[in-house]
Structures are given as structure tokens and as C-alpha cells.
Scaffold this motif. Structure first.
Motif, PDB file in Angstrom:
ATOM      1  N   SER A 229       0.852  -1.200   0.000  1.00 39.69           N
ATOM      2  CA  SER A 229       0.000   0.000   0.000  1.00 39.69           C
ATOM      3  C   SER A 229       0.882   1.243   0.000  1.00 39.69           C
TER       4      SER A 229
ATOM      5  N   TYR B  75      -4.618   1.307  -0.901  1.00 38.29           N
ATOM      6  CA  TYR B  75      -4.310  -0.099  -1.127  1.00 38.29           C
ATOM      7  C   TYR B  75      -4.299  -0.399  -2.618  1.00 38.29           C
ATOM      8  N   ASN B  76      -3.452  -1.334  -3.031  1.00 40.40           N
ATOM      9  CA  ASN B  76      -3.256  -1.561  -4.450  1.00 40.40           C
ATOM     10  C   ASN B  76      -4.278  -2.495  -5.084  1.00 40.40           C
TER      11      ASN B  76
END
Length: 175
Positions: free
Chosen positions: A70, A151-152
Motif C-alpha cells: 500500500s 491499497y493496491n
């Protein structure tokens, strides 16, 4: 209070193992934090670091707890007028993480790996942090305000996954 002291002691110990930046060479690239964070995290946001938070709200999950990969978004303040972004590389405790980031402090234009960051917020929500500073071999004295973590994983992907799960379970949540 005990948690804060423990986190600070752990950060000081871990900081001793941080990689110190090597001298800058003319043939090496000059990294900006946003370019590096975008490439390293896969979070495809553009613009100054402080704009990432508002851009992320409708496109990515955001929150107040670190996850590996993240991006921690620093609010603009003082000399850091455009904010800063750093990618979480490791979670050590609930209040101590390591980040990999570019163009910070004594490492202008360079990438620093596994830099210790400590949550010093009163609510344990990562809204205020201190960052390891190699020149003094300790946590820096500045407290930096943050927005939180991006967050990815995209919001659309999460929602699509939830809908698929509901469809597969007949809406009950149970298979």
C-alpha cells in the motif's frame, strides 16, 4: 504510552540496520516520490503526492491500517509543500512499518529501501508518523501528518468480487 515507547525502541534498533544511501552518481536517474510510488506499487495515480488521497477515494480502497504494497500518503506541511508518498515494504508491528520511497530528506532524487516509519498518533490510526533519518541515525524529530493508506486493489475489482461471491452463494454469503 508503553506501546509508543516500545515502538520507538524497536524503530531505533531496526534503524541501525537501514541501508545508508550511497553517493549520487551523475548517470543515475533522479527519482520523484510519485513516479517511484506509482511504478513500485502499481497504483496508477498521477499528480503531486498530496492529490493522491482525493484521487484514490473513488478508485481504490483507502484506510488507516498499513498493508504491504500500500501507499502511505503524507499531507503537505512546511517544506514538504507537495506532500509525499511511500510504499509499505514490510509491517513490523501495529505501529512500526518499513517503507521504500524516493526523494526524501538526505537522499534527494534517490530511492531508499526499507526505511522505518513509526505511528506516533494518539489514536493508533497512522495519522501522524515519524520517519527514520539516516544522517542522525535515529527517528527524525519532525512529526508528519498523513491521510492514510491507499491499497493496491481497485474498488471496482473488490465490488465485482463481492457481487460474484453473492451470485455464487445465492446472496446468502454461504456456499
Amino acid at each position: 504510552m508503553t506501546k509508543r515507547l516500545t515502538a520507538a525502541a524497536l524503530a531505533a534498533t531496526l534503524g541501525l540496520f537501514a541501508l545508508s544511501p550511497s553517493p549520487v552518481r551523475a548517470d543515475e536517474p533522479y527519482w520523484q516520490c510519485v513516479t517511484f510510488a506509482r511504478m513500485f506499487s502499481g497504483i496508477n495515480i498521477f499528480g503531486d503526492a498530496w492529490t493522491w488521497w482525493n484521487q484514490a477515494v473513488d478508485r481504490f480502497r483507502t484506510g488507516r491500517a498499513p498493508e504491504t504494497g500500500s501507499v502511505l500518503v503524507f499531507r503537505p506541511e512546511g517544506r514538504m509543500s507537495r506532500g509525499h508518498v511511500a510504499v509499505v515494504s514490510e509491517i513490523l508491528t501495529d505501529r512500526v512499518i518499513r517503507v521504500t520511497h524516493a526523494n526524501w530528506g538526505g537522499s534527494r532524487g534517490r530511492v531508499e529501501e526499507n526505511v522505518t516509519v513509526v505511528d506516533v498518533s494518539g489514536q493508533n490510526d497512522w495519522s501522524a508518523v515519524k520517519v527514520w533519518y539516516n544522517p542522525i541515525n535515529d527517528l527524525g524529530t519532525t512529526v508528519y501528518p498523513t491521510y492514510g493508506f491507499i491499497y493496491n486493489s481497485a474498488r471496482e475489482g473488490m465490488e465485482a468480487g463481492r457481487q460474484m461471491a453473492r451470485a455464487a452463494t445465492g446472496g446468502s454469503g454461504q456456499p
